[in-house]
Design a protein around this motif. Structure first.
Motif, mmCIF file in Angstrom:
data_model
loop_
_atom_site.group_PDB
_atom_site.id
_atom_site.type_symbol
_atom_site.label_atom_id
_atom_site.label_comp_id
_atom_site.label_asym_id
_atom_site.label_seq_id
_atom_site.Cartn_x
_atom_site.Cartn_y
_atom_site.Cartn_z
ATOM 1 N N PHE A 124 -59.771 4.562 1.708
ATOM 2 C CA PHE A 124 -59.795 3.116 1.395
ATOM 3 C C PHE A 124 -61.161 2.293 1.091
ATOM 4 O O PHE A 124 -61.179 1.213 0.757
ATOM 5 N N GLY A 125 -62.328 2.956 1.736
ATOM 6 C CA GLY A 125 -63.444 2.337 1.681
ATOM 7 C C GLY A 125 -63.761 1.503 2.665
ATOM 8 O O GLY A 125 -62.884 1.083 3.464
ATOM 9 N N PRO A 126 -64.919 0.890 2.713
ATOM 10 C CA PRO A 126 -65.346 -0.157 3.555
ATOM 11 C C PRO A 126 -64.323 -1.527 3.269
ATOM 12 O O PRO A 126 -64.080 -1.859 2.164
ATOM 13 N N LYS A 127 -64.321 -2.310 4.345
ATOM 14 C CA LYS A 127 -63.495 -3.602 4.130
ATOM 15 C C LYS A 127 -64.495 -4.513 3.488
ATOM 16 O O LYS A 127 -65.507 -4.721 3.995
ATOM 17 N N GLU A 128 -64.001 -5.168 2.447
ATOM 18 C CA GLU A 128 -64.653 -6.224 1.830
ATOM 19 C C GLU A 128 -64.399 -7.626 1.476
ATOM 20 O O GLU A 128 -63.142 -7.802 1.617
ATOM 21 N N VAL A 129 -65.138 -8.249 2.203
ATOM 22 C CA VAL A 129 -64.655 -9.815 2.358
ATOM 23 C C VAL A 129 -65.015 -10.291 1.023
ATOM 24 O O VAL A 129 -66.221 -10.519 0.485
ATOM 25 N N GLY A 130 -64.039 -11.383 0.433
ATOM 26 C CA GLY A 130 -64.275 -12.145 -0.646
ATOM 27 C C GLY A 130 -64.130 -11.712 -2.024
ATOM 28 O O GLY A 130 -64.360 -12.097 -3.060
ATOM 29 N N THR A 131 -63.346 -10.596 -1.956
ATOM 30 C CA THR A 131 -63.010 -9.877 -3.235
ATOM 31 C C THR A 131 -61.557 -10.470 -3.758
ATOM 32 O O THR A 131 -60.894 -11.139 -2.885
ATOM 33 N N LYS A 133 -58.858 -9.041 -4.337
ATOM 34 C CA LYS A 133 -57.829 -8.392 -3.764
ATOM 35 C C LYS A 133 -57.453 -9.158 -2.504
ATOM 36 O O LYS A 133 -56.533 -9.387 -1.998
ATOM 37 N N ASN A 134 -58.613 -9.598 -1.749
ATOM 38 C CA ASN A 134 -58.396 -10.280 -0.426
ATOM 39 C C ASN A 134 -57.824 -11.670 -0.788
ATOM 40 O O ASN A 134 -57.348 -12.219 0.395
ATOM 41 N N LYS A 135 -58.455 -12.379 -1.661
ATOM 42 C CA LYS A 135 -57.974 -13.481 -1.959
ATOM 43 C C LYS A 135 -56.457 -13.899 -2.100
ATOM 44 O O LYS A 135 -55.960 -14.763 -1.782
ATOM 45 N N ASP A 136 -56.005 -12.582 -2.829
ATOM 46 C CA ASP A 136 -54.559 -12.919 -2.941
ATOM 47 C C ASP A 136 -53.839 -12.809 -1.869
ATOM 48 O O ASP A 136 -52.729 -13.351 -1.641
ATOM 49 N N LYS A 137 -54.356 -12.241 -0.794
ATOM 50 C CA LYS A 137 -53.584 -11.992 0.515
ATOM 51 C C LYS A 137 -54.114 -13.235 1.369
ATOM 52 O O LYS A 137 -53.618 -13.230 2.494
ATOM 53 N N GLY A 138 -54.595 -14.282 0.990
ATOM 54 C CA GLY A 138 -54.919 -15.387 1.731
ATOM 55 C C GLY A 138 -56.180 -15.192 2.740
ATOM 56 O O GLY A 138 -56.468 -15.942 3.531
ATOM 57 N N ALA A 139 -56.923 -14.096 2.307
ATOM 58 C CA ALA A 139 -58.333 -13.917 3.050
ATOM 59 C C ALA A 139 -59.172 -15.302 2.677
ATOM 60 O O ALA A 139 -59.359 -15.776 1.752
ATOM 61 N N GLN A 140 -60.202 -15.375 3.535
ATOM 62 C CA GLN A 140 -61.153 -16.645 3.557
ATOM 63 C C GLN A 140 -62.342 -16.002 2.845
ATOM 64 O O GLN A 140 -62.852 -14.998 3.319
ATOM 65 N N PRO A 141 -63.160 -16.690 1.994
ATOM 66 C CA PRO A 141 -64.414 -15.935 1.308
ATOM 67 C C PRO A 141 -65.532 -16.074 2.313
ATOM 68 O O PRO A 141 -65.525 -17.006 3.450
#
Length: 141
Positions: A124-131, A133-141
């Motif tokens: 899965f690779g490293p965890k990336e913040v602000g992408t 894919k993460n924004k769709d899941k409700g992740a904060q940039p």
């Protein structure tokens, strides 16, 4: 207060430990286990032959794999009389399990965990913040 280091600085250059050198009676000796057992057996033989100690012997219990210090006793049948040495010491079953199968299972679990983290990272690779894919899941940039 300092713990004895067995004079590692002296032993590494071929000298004997200071306590052995300074012992006024010559009752302390330093060497390999085999050499010390041979010396102890010869001393026990002297006690049996010349000093009439029929039960003299070497205290080096097999139940714990021997000791770091070898004792020559006048009466090897009664080691409790010499400072509370146990007659027949054994390693407790809990310690045998802890040092044997539990240790291997713990090592196996640790290797499995490291392998799992490595495979997850590779998959899965490293965890990336602000992408995206993460924004769709409700992740904060």
């Amino acid at each position: 207060m300092f713990k004895c280091t067995l004079c590692a600085d002296r032993v590494t250059v071929g000298l004997e430990p200071a306590c052995i050198k300074a012992c006024p009676t010559g009752c302390l000796h330093f060497g390999t286990k085999e050499d010390m057992k041979g010396l102890a057996e010869s001393r026990a033989q002297q006690l049996r032959e010349h000093f009439d100690f029929k039960d003299a012997g070497v205290y080096d219990p097999a139940g714990v794999g021997g000791t770091g210090v070898i004792y020559v006793l006048h009466d090897v049948r009664n080691p409790e009389a010499y400072g509370g040495l146990p007659r027949d010491p054994q390693i407790p079953w809990v310690v045998r399990i802890w040092k044997g199968p539990a240790k291997w299972l713990g090592n196996l679990a640790m290797v499995g965990g490291i392998l799992g983290v490595t495979l997850h990272y590779l998959r899965f690779g490293p965890k990336e913040v602000g992408t995206e894919k993460n924004k769709d899941k409700g992740a904060q940039p």
